[in-house]
Write a protein that holds these residues in place. Structure first.
Motif, mmCIF file in Angstrom:
data_model
loop_
_atom_site.group_PDB
_atom_site.id
_atom_site.type_symbol
_atom_site.label_atom_id
_atom_site.label_comp_id
_atom_site.label_asym_id
_atom_site.label_seq_id
_atom_site.Cartn_x
_atom_site.Cartn_y
_atom_site.Cartn_z
ATOM 1 N N LEU A 1 0.852 -1.196 0.000
ATOM 2 C CA LEU A 1 0.000 0.000 0.000
ATOM 3 C C LEU A 1 0.886 1.242 0.000
ATOM 4 N N THR A 2 0.579 2.194 -0.868
ATOM 5 C CA THR A 2 1.336 3.451 -0.900
ATOM 6 C C THR A 2 0.353 4.618 -0.782
ATOM 7 N N PHE A 3 0.772 5.623 -0.054
ATOM 8 C CA PHE A 3 -0.076 6.804 0.179
ATOM 9 C C PHE A 3 0.711 8.059 -0.220
ATOM 10 N N ASP A 4 0.128 8.826 -1.116
ATOM 11 C CA ASP A 4 0.792 10.008 -1.657
ATOM 12 C C ASP A 4 0.275 11.297 -1.017
ATOM 13 N N ASP A 5 1.110 12.345 -1.094
ATOM 14 C CA ASP A 5 0.747 13.756 -0.835
ATOM 15 C C ASP A 5 0.790 14.165 0.630
ATOM 16 N N GLY A 6 1.059 13.248 1.560
ATOM 17 C CA GLY A 6 1.078 13.615 2.964
ATOM 18 C C GLY A 6 2.422 14.217 3.367
ATOM 19 N N PRO A 7 2.644 14.355 4.679
ATOM 20 C CA PRO A 7 1.697 14.029 5.754
ATOM 21 C C PRO A 7 0.647 15.118 5.939
ATOM 22 N N ASP A 8 -0.530 14.680 6.346
ATOM 23 C CA ASP A 8 -1.654 15.563 6.580
ATOM 24 C C ASP A 8 -2.073 15.428 8.037
ATOM 25 N N PRO A 9 -2.225 16.533 8.761
ATOM 26 C CA PRO A 9 -2.518 16.425 10.197
ATOM 27 C C PRO A 9 -3.861 15.791 10.507
ATOM 28 N N ARG A 10 -4.765 15.742 9.537
ATOM 29 C CA ARG A 10 -6.066 15.128 9.790
ATOM 30 C C ARG A 10 -6.124 13.683 9.328
ATOM 31 N N TRP A 11 -5.687 13.418 8.076
ATOM 32 C CA TRP A 11 -5.932 12.112 7.499
ATOM 33 C C TRP A 11 -4.794 11.128 7.716
ATOM 34 N N THR A 12 -3.547 11.580 7.764
ATOM 35 C CA THR A 12 -2.442 10.632 7.977
ATOM 36 C C THR A 12 -2.581 9.897 9.309
ATOM 37 N N PRO A 13 -2.877 10.563 10.435
ATOM 38 C CA PRO A 13 -3.048 9.800 11.682
ATOM 39 C C PRO A 13 -4.189 8.792 11.613
ATOM 40 N N ARG A 14 -5.272 9.124 10.916
ATOM 41 C CA ARG A 14 -6.393 8.183 10.839
ATOM 42 C C ARG A 14 -6.010 6.954 10.017
ATOM 43 N N ILE A 15 -5.257 7.172 8.949
ATOM 44 C CA ILE A 15 -4.793 6.033 8.148
ATOM 45 C C ILE A 15 -3.806 5.185 8.942
ATOM 46 N N LEU A 16 -2.923 5.847 9.701
ATOM 47 C CA LEU A 16 -1.986 5.088 10.534
ATOM 48 C C LEU A 16 -2.725 4.269 11.583
ATOM 49 N N ASP A 17 -3.775 4.825 12.112
ATOM 50 C CA ASP A 17 -4.557 4.073 13.104
ATOM 51 C C ASP A 17 -5.175 2.818 12.489
ATOM 52 N N VAL A 18 -5.705 2.937 11.271
ATOM 53 C CA VAL A 18 -6.296 1.764 10.602
ATOM 54 C C VAL A 18 -5.223 0.715 10.327
ATOM 55 N N LEU A 19 -4.061 1.160 9.837
ATOM 56 C CA LEU A 19 -2.983 0.207 9.564
ATOM 57 C C LEU A 19 -2.520 -0.494 10.834
ATOM 58 N N ALA A 20 -2.427 0.275 11.920
ATOM 59 C CA ALA A 20 -1.994 -0.328 13.183
ATOM 60 C C ALA A 20 -3.026 -1.335 13.675
ATOM 61 N N ARG A 21 -4.301 -1.006 13.488
ATOM 62 C CA ARG A 21 -5.352 -1.913 13.951
ATOM 63 C C ARG A 21 -5.321 -3.238 13.194
ATOM 64 N N HIS A 22 -4.943 -3.173 11.926
ATOM 65 C CA HIS A 22 -4.909 -4.387 11.111
ATOM 66 C C HIS A 22 -3.489 -4.954 10.964
ATOM 67 N N ARG A 23 -2.534 -4.377 11.664
ATOM 68 C CA ARG A 23 -1.146 -4.830 11.637
ATOM 69 C C ARG A 23 -0.617 -4.929 10.204
ATOM 70 N N ALA A 24 -0.803 -3.849 9.498
ATOM 71 C CA ALA A 24 -0.336 -3.774 8.109
ATOM 72 C C ALA A 24 0.685 -2.654 7.996
ATOM 73 N N HIS A 25 1.652 -2.850 7.093
ATOM 74 C CA HIS A 25 2.661 -1.827 6.841
ATOM 75 C C HIS A 25 2.415 -1.214 5.465
ATOM 76 N N ALA A 26 2.955 0.022 5.289
ATOM 77 C CA ALA A 26 2.735 0.722 4.024
ATOM 78 C C ALA A 26 3.902 1.659 3.765
ATOM 79 N N THR A 27 3.918 2.225 2.567
ATOM 80 C CA THR A 27 4.922 3.208 2.175
ATOM 81 C C THR A 27 4.221 4.545 1.940
ATOM 82 N N PHE A 28 4.750 5.587 2.554
ATOM 83 C CA PHE A 28 4.167 6.932 2.431
ATOM 84 C C PHE A 28 5.109 7.801 1.599
ATOM 85 N N PHE A 29 4.634 8.238 0.451
ATOM 86 C CA PHE A 29 5.400 9.153 -0.386
ATOM 87 C C PHE A 29 4.993 10.578 -0.008
ATOM 88 N N GLN A 30 5.900 11.233 0.687
ATOM 89 C CA GLN A 30 5.540 12.483 1.323
ATOM 90 C C GLN A 30 6.128 13.696 0.605
#
Length: 750
Positions: free
Chosen positions: A79-108
């Protein structure tokens, strides 16, 4: 005498240069590039080489080297996420990934990392990976080579400063699958690869930036069969609620099918991000500070500009309302001119040969019935006193003194004057025939101690003359109407002002403590409890500076002297009555609009220059045109009040180019000099005889026969009511008891 400072101009220039650089940096970061949008049109839409468009998502490129590309192994999702970090949406996405124990790449985006370094650190702390997405989300296919190199370097430094790690992966903004790479994109990718980066494209573009719905995003991210994939999503650039919801649908579903969620490097078996060097970290920290400072300055200047606009609007409203009130009051109290007693006119003169004859002739030619004119020559070296004596006009007296300054000359003339109404006049001022009579009318009120007349610019030719004419009419006279209504008139101008002798004696005469002796003197009269009013019908013509250098010197003296007077009378802020009104209204107004706001004007001008490059040009143009239209409308009304024609209005917009900046720099210079505690020497303006020329142009229409150039004033031609005063003077009766005679029918007594 302390020398005038000079180094502050260098400091001001450097400060404005740094401010402009900071604002441009903010503009570069904030207004260049874009986020959350789809692929942009390519300048060269031809397809890239076959090895690129047919290759896998992660590509290693190099000049003269075959394209090497790899994809994710089976049942592996990066999973890759572009355009961040965003103070609203990046933490929410990190929370979902942590809940599902998944890793990702953030292109910031590098500029976002500088704004939110804590989020970048959290990304790495939770086992994810960071790649570069350029510094401003620039389209790499259209960016010049130097710009692209700077974008990569700045982003690497920003990530290094925030996390201590150096990125090795780059996701070009606006990119998609390999088959979408054009020839222009490929050339940019080659330059990126030459800097040591791997290009990461995507296998599955969810198009979540279109916000098609969480189920559609999740469906677009599911690979066919057991294939692995690099999946593109976004954690910034807009509302990413659907992306967050899609993750909760996608990750459990694919994990149930045996998929694992890894970073790009982990999926390819590559090492984690390398440790950044100290140089990269320090450069990143320094640039982060500069970027944040630029953003803060842009925000502060936006607020300052709004405050200045609001204050200017309030000032304009106050000027227009009080001008209307003042006009109605004058009409309501209007009555025929009355004789209020004999008048002594004191004319201090130092090297005023260019205009003194016209000044004296205009005073003697006044239609007021009882008038004496006292010219005090303050050590002139150009024959000023001799010129007045050669005029041979009755009722005109010349006093000579060694050069001691204007206040001393005024006090000398006041002491010699025999009458209780004193009119103080500059040596370059030409009076209208009815000016003295109109000027002294408010003194019918025993509470009035001083009256300000209406000074007009005689030399209006050329841009500089027109600008000063407009300034006198708009600023000086509108302000005086407002001060009159508010009972806090700070200045009766030296060019034309009337005073009651009792008021002059109460304050101890004209003080030499400041360079603005007229302002100092007026404030003292107000603080002593006397009323000070404005009479716009009493018109006198004065010669204004004809060059920028002369204008600078005059306004510098005025501004510095006004600051001295404000400081001298600062206790008026705590006093009551008229003194308190002077302090809390007059001094506060002068401090705000003639000192503080002008001091901020250079910064506002720099901000306007920044706006031309980085803000919406239509908005900037509309703002400037609106501001200019308000100025023109105000000027038109002020000219109407003063009975002037509107023809100079065309030059008003041009004032913003030179004249306004010069006036602001005068305030800067005066403030620096005041803070250093210096004493400014007197700057005398070289006269050109403009007031004389103006008087000559109007002589045939206004002057009585005995003021024609060929004639001399004869006793037989004088109004009969001034003859006793002249006879008394000749008989040596002195000041006391000298009568000016009885007024005629035109000037009834009160």
């Amino acid at each position: 005498m302390r020398r005038e400072p000079r180094v502050h101009w260098l400091l001001l220039t450097l400060a404005m240069g740094v401010l402009l650089a900071e604002l441009c940096l903010n503009g570069f970061v904030t207004h260049v590039g874009g986020e959350g949008s789809g692929p942009a049109p390519s300048p060269d839409p031809r397809p890239a080489p076959t090895a690129v468009v047919a290759g896998a998502a992660v590509q290693r490129l190099g000049p003269g080297v075959a394209v090497s590309s790899r994809g994710m192994p089976a049942k592996t999702i990066a999973l890759t996420f572009d355009d961040g970090p965003d103070p609203r949406w990046t933490p929410r996405i990190l929370d979902v990934l942590a809940r599902h124990r998944a890793h990702a790449t953030f292109f910031q985006v590098g500029s976002h990392v500088n704004e939110h370094p804590g989020l970048a650190r959290r990304v790495l702390a939770e086992g994810h990976e960071i790649g570069s997405h350029t510094f401003t989300h620039v389209n790499v296919a259209t960016a010049p080579s130097r710009r692209l190199d700077a974008e990569l370097t700045l982003t690497g430094n920003a990530i290094a400063a925030a996390t201590g790690r150096r990125p090795v992966l780059v996701r070009p903004p606006y990119s998609s699958e390999p088959e979408a790479v054009t020839a222009a994109d490929h050339r940019a990718h080659l330059r990126i690869a030459a800097a040591g980066y791997l290009i990461v494209l995507t296998d599955l573009d969810t198009g979540d930036w279109r916000r098609p719905g969480a189920e559609a995003i999740a469906a677009a991210a599911r690979p066919e069969g057991t294939a692995g994939a690099v999946v593109m999503m976004h954690d910034s650039g807009g509302d990413r609620a659907q992306t967050v919801a899609a993750l909760d649908l996608l990750i459990p579903a694919l994990k149930a099918r045996g998929y694992r969620f890894v970073t790009v490097s982990e999926g390819l078996g590559m090492p984690a991000m390398p440790v950044a060097g100290a140089t990269e970290r320090w450069r990143g920290q320094a640039f982060r500070v500069a970027q944040l400072a630029g953003g803060w300055l842009a925000g502060a200047l936006t607020v300052l500009l709004l405050v200045a606009v609001v204050l200017a609007g309030l000032r304009l409203a106050a000027q227009l309302v009080t001008a209307r009130v003042h006009l109605r009051r004058l009409r309501r109290e209007s009555r025929p001119l009355e004789y209020v007693g004999p008048v002594s006119v004191i004319v201090p003169a130092y090297n005023e040969a260019a205009n003194i004859a016209a000044t004296v002739r205009s005073l003697v030619g006044s239609d007021y019935p009882a008038l004496e004119v006292i010219v005090v020559d303050d050590g002139s070296t150009d024959g000023t006193a001799d010129l007045v004596e050669r005029l041979g006009l009755l009722g005109v007296y010349v006093l000579r003194q060694a050069n001691a300054g204007k206040p001393a000359a005024l006090n000398h003339g006041i002491a010699y004057a025999q009458h209780d109404i004193l009119v103080l006049v500059d040596g370059d001022t030409v009076f209208e025939p009815d000016a003295v009579g109109r000027l002294v009318q408010p003194l019918r009120d025993p509470l009035v101690g001083a009256v300000s007349g209406n000074t007009k610019v005689a030399n209006r030719g050329g841009l500089l003359g027109r600008w000063q004419h407009l300034e006198y009419v708009i600023g000086f006279n509108l302000d005086r109407r407002m001060f009159d209504v508010a009972e806090c008139m700070p200045t009766v101008p030296g060019a034309i002002g009337a005073f009651r002798r009792a008021a002059v004696e109460d304050v101890g005469g004209v003080s030499a403590d400041t360079l603005a002796e007229d302002t100092d003197f007026t404030m003292a009269v107000l603080r002593d409890g006397w009323r000070v009013v404005y009479e716009p019908g009493a018109v006198a013509w004065a010669e204004a500076p004809s060059t920028l250098r002369q204008l600078w010197r005059q306004r510098y003296r005025w501004c510095y002297g006004t600051m001295q007077a404000m400081w001298k009378h600062r206790r008026a802020l705590r006093e009551r009555g008229r003194a308190g009104r002077l302090g809390r209204r007059g001094l506060a107004y002068l401090l705000l609009f003639q000192v503080l706001l002008p001091l901020t004007a250079p910064m506002v001008d720099v901000y306007a220059l920044y706006g031309l490059f980085f803000l919406d040009p239509l908005t900037v143009a509309a703002t400037w045109l609106g501001f200019t239209a308000v100025q023109v409308a105000t000027a038109a009304y002020a000219l109407h009040l003063d009975g002037e024609r509107w023809t100079p209005l065309w030059s008003l917009p041009l004032q913003q180019i030179v004249y306004r900046q010069l006036m602001y720099l005068v305030v800067v210079q005066s403030t620096v000099m005041a803070l250093l505690g210096g004493r400014l020497r007197w700057h005398r303006m070289a006269r050109t005889g403009a007031a004389t020329a103006h008087a000559a142009g109007d002589r045939d229409r206004n002057d009585p026969p005995w003021l024609q150039p060929q004639g001399r004033r004869r006793e037989a031609d004088l109004p009969t009511q001034v003859l006793p005063a002249i006879a008394a003077r000749r008989a040596g009766r002195g000041h006391a008891g000298t009568s000016a005679g009885s007024p005629n029918s035109r000037w009834p007594t009160n």
